[in-house]
Write a protein that holds these residues in place. Structure first.
Motif, short mmCIF file in Angstrom:
data_model
loop_
_atom_site.label_atom_id
_atom_site.label_comp_id
_atom_site.label_asym_id
_atom_site.label_seq_id
_atom_site.Cartn_x
_atom_site.Cartn_y
_atom_site.Cartn_z
N GLU A 167 39.20 41.06 41.36
CA GLU A 167 39.20 40.56 42.73
C GLU A 167 40.62 40.18 43.17
O GLU A 167 41.02 40.44 44.31
N GLU A 168 41.37 39.57 42.27
CA GLU A 168 42.74 39.17 42.58
C GLU A 168 43.61 40.39 42.85
O GLU A 168 44.36 40.44 43.83
N LEU A 169 43.50 41.41 41.99
CA LEU A 169 44.28 42.62 42.17
C LEU A 169 43.91 43.31 43.48
O LEU A 169 44.78 43.77 44.23
N SER A 170 42.63 43.39 43.77
CA SER A 170 42.18 44.01 45.01
C SER A 170 42.76 43.29 46.23
O SER A 170 43.18 43.93 47.20
N ALA A 171 42.79 41.96 46.19
CA ALA A 171 43.36 41.19 47.30
C ALA A 171 44.86 41.46 47.44
O ALA A 171 45.37 41.62 48.55
N LYS A 172 45.56 41.54 46.32
CA LYS A 172 47.00 41.82 46.36
C LYS A 172 47.27 43.21 46.94
O LYS A 172 48.20 43.39 47.72
N VAL A 173 46.45 44.17 46.57
CA VAL A 173 46.60 45.53 47.09
C VAL A 173 46.32 45.54 48.59
O VAL A 173 47.04 46.19 49.36
N ALA A 174 45.30 44.81 49.03
CA ALA A 174 44.99 44.76 50.46
C ALA A 174 46.16 44.18 51.25
O ALA A 174 46.50 44.68 52.33
N VAL A 175 46.78 43.14 50.72
CA VAL A 175 47.94 42.53 51.39
C VAL A 175 49.10 43.52 51.43
O VAL A 175 49.75 43.69 52.46
N ALA A 176 49.36 44.20 50.31
CA ALA A 176 50.45 45.18 50.27
C ALA A 176 50.18 46.33 51.23
O ALA A 176 51.09 46.79 51.93
N ASN A 177 48.95 46.81 51.28
CA ASN A 177 48.61 47.90 52.18
C ASN A 177 48.81 47.50 53.64
O ASN A 177 49.29 48.29 54.46
#
Length: 83
Positions: A68-78
């Motif tokens: 979940e943490e990685l997914s959130a970081k990817v969403a922010v980067a995207n």
């Protein structure tokens, strides 16, 4: 910037409200949110990519899993890169 911290139990095993900027998960619906503040007895969360805030009782937030943490970081980067 999204700070990846989570609520911690105090010595009496009660949940302490997470700090502003912490990434947490709403146990009631599984949505990941960034803590934007506290109003009354509630924690205000906003999706990591931005959007409408929602209120959650502090006992209904939990730390995110690594996925979940990685997914959130990817969403922010995207979002930063316009994707």
């Amino acid at each position: 910037m999204v700070t990846m911290t989570a609520p911690t139990p105090d010595t009496g095993e009660h949940t302490v409200s997470p700090d502003t900027g912490a990434l947490v998960v709403d146990r009631r619906n599984g949505k990941v949110g960034v803590v934007m503040g506290h109003v009354g007895p509630y924690v205000q969360l906003r999706p990591p990519r931005g959007g409408r805030e929602w209120d959650v009782p502090p006992e209904d937030v939990r730390p995110p899993t690594p996925t979940e943490e990685l997914s959130a970081k990817v969403a922010v980067a995207n979002r930063r890169w316009g994707r």
